[in-house]
Design a protein around this motif. Structure first.
Motif, PDB file in Angstrom:
ATOM      1  N   LEU A 167     -14.875  12.882  48.761  1.00 24.59           N
ATOM      2  CA  LEU A 167     -15.210  12.418  47.414  1.00 24.59           C
ATOM      3  C   LEU A 167     -15.690  13.584  46.562  1.00 24.59           C
ATOM      4  CD1 LEU A 167     -15.625  10.130  45.370  1.00 24.59           C
ATOM      5  CD2 LEU A 167     -17.923   9.829  46.312  1.00 24.59           C
ATOM      6  N   TRP A 168     -16.503  14.430  47.157  1.00 23.54           N
ATOM      7  CA  TRP A 168     -17.001  15.641  46.486  1.00 23.54           C
ATOM      8  C   TRP A 168     -15.833  16.503  45.987  1.00 23.54           C
ATOM      9  CZ3 TRP A 168     -16.424  20.642  48.784  1.00 23.54           C
ATOM     10  CH2 TRP A 168     -17.165  21.671  48.211  1.00 23.54           C
ATOM     11  N   ALA A 169     -14.847  16.709  46.849  1.00 19.69           N
ATOM     12  CA  ALA A 169     -13.671  17.485  46.456  1.00 19.69           C
ATOM     13  C   ALA A 169     -12.837  16.731  45.421  1.00 19.69           C
ATOM     14  CB  ALA A 169     -12.821  17.811  47.682  1.00 19.69           C
ATOM     15  N   GLY A 170     -12.795  15.402  45.533  1.00 17.76           N
ATOM     16  CA  GLY A 170     -12.059  14.608  44.557  1.00 17.76           C
ATOM     17  C   GLY A 170     -12.644  14.738  43.167  1.00 17.76           C
ATOM     18  N   ILE A 171     -13.955  14.793  43.091  1.00 14.95           N
ATOM     19  CA  ILE A 171     -14.608  15.012  41.795  1.00 14.95           C
ATOM     20  C   ILE A 171     -14.200  16.372  41.236  1.00 14.95           C
ATOM     21  CG2 ILE A 171     -16.851  15.415  40.684  1.00 14.95           C
ATOM     22  CD1 ILE A 171     -18.009  13.303  42.661  1.00 14.95           C
ATOM     23  N   GLY A 172     -14.190  17.392  42.098  1.00 14.36           N
ATOM     24  CA  GLY A 172     -13.785  18.728  41.651  1.00 14.36           C
ATOM     25  C   GLY A 172     -12.365  18.757  41.134  1.00 14.36           C
ATOM     26  N   ASP A 173     -11.460  18.051  41.813  1.00 18.79           N
ATOM     27  CA  ASP A 173     -10.066  18.005  41.384  1.00 18.79           C
ATOM     28  C   ASP A 173      -9.927  17.267  40.056  1.00 18.79           C
ATOM     29  OD1 ASP A 173      -7.289  18.518  41.758  1.00 18.79           O
ATOM     30  OD2 ASP A 173      -7.006  16.499  42.519  1.00 18.79           O
ATOM     31  N   ALA A 174     -10.611  16.124  39.924  1.00 19.27           N
ATOM     32  CA  ALA A 174     -10.493  15.319  38.706  1.00 19.27           C
ATOM     33  C   ALA A 174     -11.073  16.024  37.484  1.00 19.27           C
ATOM     34  CB  ALA A 174     -11.189  13.973  38.911  1.00 19.27           C
ATOM     35  N   LEU A 175     -12.008  16.933  37.696  1.00 19.32           N
ATOM     36  CA  LEU A 175     -12.563  17.700  36.579  1.00 19.32           C
ATOM     37  C   LEU A 175     -11.492  18.499  35.840  1.00 19.32           C
ATOM     38  CD1 LEU A 175     -15.864  19.143  38.098  1.00 19.32           C
ATOM     39  CD2 LEU A 175     -15.710  17.639  36.111  1.00 19.32           C
ATOM     40  N   SER A 176     -10.369  18.743  36.504  1.00 23.44           N
ATOM     41  CA  SER A 176      -9.323  19.578  35.905  1.00 23.44           C
ATOM     42  C   SER A 176      -8.447  18.828  34.912  1.00 23.44           C
ATOM     43  CB  SER A 176      -8.429  20.160  37.005  1.00 23.44           C
ATOM     44  OG  SER A 176      -7.642  19.136  37.608  1.00 23.44           O
ATOM     45  N   LYS A 177      -8.399  17.502  35.009  1.00 27.93           N
ATOM     46  CA  LYS A 177      -7.361  16.764  34.286  1.00 27.93           C
ATOM     47  C   LYS A 177      -7.468  16.925  32.773  1.00 27.93           C
ATOM     48  CE  LYS A 177      -4.733  14.919  36.143  1.00 27.93           C
ATOM     49  NZ  LYS A 177      -3.427  15.425  36.612  1.00 27.93           N
ATOM     50  N   GLU A 178      -8.631  16.697  32.217  1.00 28.89           N
ATOM     51  CA  GLU A 178      -8.756  16.741  30.755  1.00 28.89           C
ATOM     52  C   GLU A 178      -8.478  18.136  30.215  1.00 28.89           C
ATOM     53  OE1 GLU A 178     -11.827  15.651  27.102  1.00 28.89           O
ATOM     54  OE2 GLU A 178     -12.445  15.255  29.173  1.00 28.89           O
ATOM     55  N   CYS A 179      -9.106  19.150  30.798  1.00 32.75           N
ATOM     56  CA  CYS A 179      -8.945  20.497  30.238  1.00 32.75           C
ATOM     57  C   CYS A 179      -7.531  21.025  30.449  1.00 32.75           C
ATOM     58  CB  CYS A 179      -9.988  21.452  30.807  1.00 32.75           C
ATOM     59  SG  CYS A 179      -9.857  21.805  32.567  1.00 32.75           S
ATOM     60  N   GLU A 180      -6.887  20.670  31.555  1.00 30.01           N
ATOM     61  CA  GLU A 180      -5.535  21.168  31.798  1.00 30.01           C
ATOM     62  C   GLU A 180      -4.518  20.498  30.879  1.00 30.01           C
ATOM     63  OE1 GLU A 180      -4.653  23.094  35.843  1.00 30.01           O
ATOM     64  OE2 GLU A 180      -5.223  21.032  36.333  1.00 30.01           O
ATOM     65  N   VAL A 181      -4.614  19.185  30.744  1.00 25.25           N
ATOM     66  CA  VAL A 181      -3.661  18.487  29.876  1.00 25.25           C
ATOM     67  C   VAL A 181      -3.857  18.922  28.421  1.00 25.25           C
ATOM     68  CG1 VAL A 181      -2.964  16.233  28.980  1.00 25.25           C
ATOM     69  CG2 VAL A 181      -3.375  16.523  31.429  1.00 25.25           C
ATOM     70  N   GLU A 182      -5.114  19.062  28.011  1.00 27.35           N
ATOM     71  CA  GLU A 182      -5.375  19.498  26.639  1.00 27.35           C
ATOM     72  C   GLU A 182      -4.772  20.865  26.376  1.00 27.35           C
ATOM     73  OE1 GLU A 182      -6.738  21.436  23.303  1.00 27.35           O
ATOM     74  OE2 GLU A 182      -7.478  22.110  25.266  1.00 27.35           O
ATOM     75  N   LEU A 183      -4.926  21.785  27.325  1.00 24.69           N
ATOM     76  CA  LEU A 183      -4.392  23.130  27.136  1.00 24.69           C
ATOM     77  C   LEU A 183      -2.863  23.133  27.162  1.00 24.69           C
ATOM     78  CD1 LEU A 183      -5.192  26.114  26.756  1.00 24.69           C
ATOM     79  CD2 LEU A 183      -5.111  26.352  29.251  1.00 24.69           C
ATOM     80  N   ALA A 184      -2.300  22.376  28.099  1.00 28.19           N
ATOM     81  CA  ALA A 184      -0.841  22.360  28.240  1.00 28.19           C
ATOM     82  C   ALA A 184      -0.143  21.712  27.049  1.00 28.19           C
ATOM     83  CB  ALA A 184      -0.453  21.644  29.530  1.00 28.19           C
ATOM     84  N   THR A 185      -0.802  20.761  26.393  1.00 29.74           N
ATOM     85  CA  THR A 185      -0.174  20.059  25.265  1.00 29.74           C
ATOM     86  C   THR A 185      -0.536  20.658  23.910  1.00 29.74           C
ATOM     87  OG1 THR A 185      -2.019  18.475  25.174  1.00 29.74           O
ATOM     88  CG2 THR A 185      -0.078  17.840  26.475  1.00 29.74           C
ATOM     89  N   ARG A 186      -1.502  21.547  23.886  1.00 32.89           N
ATOM     90  CA  ARG A 186      -1.993  22.076  22.608  1.00 32.89           C
ATOM     91  C   ARG A 186      -0.856  22.709  21.795  1.00 32.89           C
ATOM     92  NH1 ARG A 186      -6.353  26.535  23.247  1.00 32.89           N
ATOM     93  NH2 ARG A 186      -7.424  24.841  24.358  1.00 32.89           N
ATOM     94  N   GLY A 187      -0.772  22.308  20.550  1.00 35.88           N
ATOM     95  CA  GLY A 187       0.255  22.865  19.665  1.00 35.88           C
ATOM     96  C   GLY A 187       1.617  22.227  19.804  1.00 35.88           C
ATOM     97  N   LYS A 188       1.763  21.291  20.762  1.00 35.66           N
ATOM     98  CA  LYS A 188       3.045  20.628  20.972  1.00 35.66           C
ATOM     99  C   LYS A 188       3.170  19.412  20.044  1.00 35.66           C
ATOM    100  CE  LYS A 188       4.556  22.953  24.681  1.00 35.66           C
ATOM    101  NZ  LYS A 188       3.459  23.888  24.930  1.00 35.66           N
TER     102      LYS A 188
END
Length: 368
Positions: A167-188
């Motif tokens: 669960l601890w690692a799952g929290i670490g993985d889920a922390l990536s979703k918002e910042c990664e999607v925001e960066l990948a879609t920025r300007g698109k």
């Protein structure tokens, strides 16, 4: 952009009695069921699943161990197993690699597929992607399924009995979703589907920060309380919805991919190191989140996430993921441009700047 396309969103049942819904949910998809799963997961969940099957019109065929890793060869073994070939319905039981193997097998054989996560370590139970590896543990490919799992049975009692570390690692993985999607879609110029994915990703961070600490206390007590449930739904469902809406592939060729960025690039490049398999995926990704935020100049958010990581014991320094020599960082830097996520940024990624970000996170982490 295709004129005609289909979007599949994960449906789910959640709670300690959610297996009671198996009959109602599966009744339209056939009769013969084969269970594929991990050994520990099956020890915890198989008897409850089979008891639920006994209350339905389903015919149980067999239970198959998935092989221990979601490798190409283990996938082939599933495809050649008689009970898998003869089933109408596949139940995938376990953690990410078990359900990824079952999911890919069901998709290849055109079987109805249902997920039964026994841990909350990632969004594999809801996503339309299977991550496949080579026998040596290196990444082979992303297998894009034609649709996401038809339904996910999230038994909070069973997940509350799983290792805290997952669960601890799952929290670490889920922390990536918002910042990664925001960066990948920025300007698109986003059309409807990835736009909804972006908005779904924006719902992933705050519940982790608000409820993450209490969720870990709950799992230590094996108590599936409110905060615990909010966190596992974030890890399994919210990130899965965002994933399914922000990437698309036709015949396993990527049409668009906004699902991840420089945090997972860090993890995938890190796997080239000998110690790559010594640390949890989510733990390494959580360090990658700090690298992404530093690289992109989001220092206030970097500091906020770093403070949360520190509180939960997630990595904030390189030492905490087994890196002590500069040449090990150079391995990551050299590997990074070969990773798909290296290009998932709104500008040309720069290796020198990426290394500087990795080192800057380490120095900041030491100060906490």
């Amino acid at each position: 952009m295709r004129e005609n396309y289909s979007v599949y969103l994960p449906q789910y049942s959640v709670g300690p009695q959610c297996y009671d819904e198996i009959g109602a949910v599966t009744r339209y998809f056939g009769k013969k069921v084969t269970i594929i799963g991990g050994k520990t997961a099956l020890q915890k969940a198989e008897s409850s699943i089979k008891k639920a099957i006994d209350k339905t019109d389903l015919e149980y065929l067999d239970t198959v161990w998935y092989g221990g890793n979601s490798t190409e060869n283990n996938l082939k073994a599933m495809l050649n197993h008689e009970a898998v070939k003869n089933a109408d319905i596949i139940f995938g039981v376990g953690g990410g690699r078990a359900v990824d193997t079952a999911k890919a097998a069901a998709d290849t054989l055109d079987k109805a597929y249902f997920s039964f996560p026994t841990v909350a370590s990632n969004c594999a139970p809801t996503s339309a992607i299977s991550v496949l590896y080579n026998d040596d543990g290196s990444l082979s490919r992303y297998y894009f399924t034609k649709k996401c799992p038809l339904h996910v049975f999230i038994n909070t009692k069973i997940i509350a009995d799983s290792p805290e570390e997952l669960l601890w690692a799952g929290i670490g993985d889920a922390l990536s979703k918002e910042c990664e999607v925001e960066l990948a879609t920025r300007g698109k110029a986003l059309f409807h589907t990835p736009l909804i994915g972006l908005k779904a990703a924006a719902a992933c961070t705050d519940p982790l920060l608000e409820f993450g600490e209490e969720a870990l206390r709950s799992i230590r007590k094996k108590h599936p309380g409110f905060e615990f449930t909010q966190v596992i739904l974030d890890i399994i469902v919210s990130t899965g919805i965002a994933s399914n809406m922000t990437c698309s592939a036709v015949n396993n060729k990527i049409e668009y991919y906004y699902n991840s960025s420089l945090a997972h690039c860090f993890y995938n490049a890190y796997m080239a190191l000998p110690q790559g398999h010594d640390y949890r995926h989510g733990a390494v990704v959580s360090y990658g989140v700090l690298v992404l935020l530093t690289y992109d100049g989001q220092i206030e958010m970097r500091d906020k996430i770093a403070a949360f990581n520190k509180k939960l014991g997630l990595p904030v320094t390189l030492e905490e993921i087994g890196i002590s020599e500069e040449h090990e960082i150079d391995v990551i830097i050299e590997k990074a441009p070969e990773i798909n996520e290296w290009t998932c940024v709104p500008y040309k990624a720069d290796q020198k700047k990426y290394k500087e970000a990795i080192l800057a996170v380490n120095e900041y982490g030491k100060s906490l």
